[in-house]
Design a protein around this motif. Sequence first.
Motif, PDB file in Angstrom:
ATOM      1  N   ASN A  13     -47.993  25.250  52.825  1.00  0.00           N
ATOM      2  CA  ASN A  13     -48.910  26.087  52.069  1.00  0.00           C
ATOM      3  C   ASN A  13     -48.319  26.285  50.679  1.00  0.00           C
ATOM      4  O   ASN A  13     -47.230  26.832  50.548  1.00  0.00           O
ATOM      5  N   LEU A  14     -49.010  25.825  49.673  1.00  0.00           N
ATOM      6  CA  LEU A  14     -48.510  25.898  48.305  1.00  0.00           C
ATOM      7  C   LEU A  14     -49.184  27.026  47.538  1.00  0.00           C
ATOM      8  O   LEU A  14     -50.354  27.332  47.760  1.00  0.00           O
ATOM      9  N   GLU A  15     -48.433  27.623  46.642  1.00  0.00           N
ATOM     10  CA  GLU A  15     -48.984  28.648  45.762  1.00  0.00           C
ATOM     11  C   GLU A  15     -49.679  27.960  44.576  1.00  0.00           C
ATOM     12  O   GLU A  15     -49.328  26.843  44.188  1.00  0.00           O
ATOM     13  N   ARG A  16     -50.644  28.631  43.987  1.00  0.00           N
ATOM     14  CA  ARG A  16     -51.427  28.057  42.880  1.00  0.00           C
ATOM     15  C   ARG A  16     -50.546  27.645  41.699  1.00  0.00           C
ATOM     16  O   ARG A  16     -50.829  26.668  41.025  1.00  0.00           O
ATOM     17  N   ASN A  17     -49.461  28.367  41.471  1.00  0.00           N
ATOM     18  CA  ASN A  17     -48.582  28.030  40.349  1.00  0.00           C
ATOM     19  C   ASN A  17     -47.644  26.869  40.675  1.00  0.00           C
ATOM     20  O   ASN A  17     -46.896  26.429  39.806  1.00  0.00           O
ATOM     21  N   GLU A  18     -47.662  26.362  41.890  1.00  0.00           N
ATOM     22  CA  GLU A  18     -46.809  25.251  42.292  1.00  0.00           C
ATOM     23  C   GLU A  18     -47.511  23.898  42.209  1.00  0.00           C
ATOM     24  O   GLU A  18     -46.913  22.864  42.521  1.00  0.00           O
ATOM     25  N   VAL A  19     -48.775  23.899  41.784  1.00  0.00           N
ATOM     26  CA  VAL A  19     -49.549  22.661  41.713  1.00  0.00           C
ATOM     27  C   VAL A  19     -50.229  22.568  40.360  1.00  0.00           C
ATOM     28  O   VAL A  19     -50.910  23.498  39.933  1.00  0.00           O
ATOM     29  N   GLY A  20     -50.020  21.432  39.686  1.00  0.00           N
ATOM     30  CA  GLY A  20     -50.626  21.236  38.381  1.00  0.00           C
ATOM     31  C   GLY A  20     -51.463  19.978  38.321  1.00  0.00           C
ATOM     32  O   GLY A  20     -51.239  19.029  39.064  1.00  0.00           O
ATOM     33  N   ILE A  21     -52.443  20.003  37.438  1.00  0.00           N
ATOM     34  CA  ILE A  21     -53.278  18.839  37.150  1.00  0.00           C
ATOM     35  C   ILE A  21     -53.839  19.015  35.740  1.00  0.00           C
ATOM     36  O   ILE A  21     -54.076  20.143  35.289  1.00  0.00           O
ATOM     37  N   ASP A  22     -53.959  17.930  35.045  1.00  0.00           N
ATOM     38  CA  ASP A  22     -54.586  17.934  33.722  1.00  0.00           C
ATOM     39  C   ASP A  22     -53.880  18.904  32.761  1.00  0.00           C
ATOM     40  O   ASP A  22     -54.515  19.627  31.997  1.00  0.00           O
ATOM     41  N   GLY A  23     -52.555  18.954  32.845  1.00  0.00           N
ATOM     42  CA  GLY A  23     -51.763  19.748  31.912  1.00  0.00           C
ATOM     43  C   GLY A  23     -51.653  21.221  32.210  1.00  0.00           C
ATOM     44  O   GLY A  23     -51.131  21.970  31.391  1.00  0.00           O
ATOM     45  N   LYS A  24     -52.131  21.648  33.369  1.00  0.00           N
ATOM     46  CA  LYS A  24     -52.014  23.076  33.717  1.00  0.00           C
ATOM     47  C   LYS A  24     -51.943  23.216  35.243  1.00  0.00           C
ATOM     48  O   LYS A  24     -52.313  22.320  35.979  1.00  0.00           O
TER      49      LYS A  24
END
Length: 115
Positions: free
Chosen positions: A100-111
Amino acid sequence: MPTFAIYTNVSKPEDTEQFLKETSKFVSEILGKPEKFVTVRFHPDQLMTHGGSTDPCGSVELYSIGLKTEKTNEYTQAIGDFIANRLTIPRDRFYVNFSNLERNEVGIDGKTFAV
């Protein structure tokens, strides 16, 4: 942003592209997430053992933001059926690992997804 990775010592199916598409749709459906965010990684022909045997086996990893841990038994059942039916790997010959990943641990398109 689910990522579904399958590692197996089984050879890739003849209809690999169809298998990838079916797997993407399957992951989207069991998690209730838009398929446009799903990534599937398929690693056939791996040098693997499970339980001391090189009989067909595998390892499955599911990473997702907001993975509902109370549903991991349900997910394990569905994934087990899918892998057993589609790749003919017995359900007791592969593990399913969840992250289970936190939202701040996954990036796409530079954010990150936390933005």
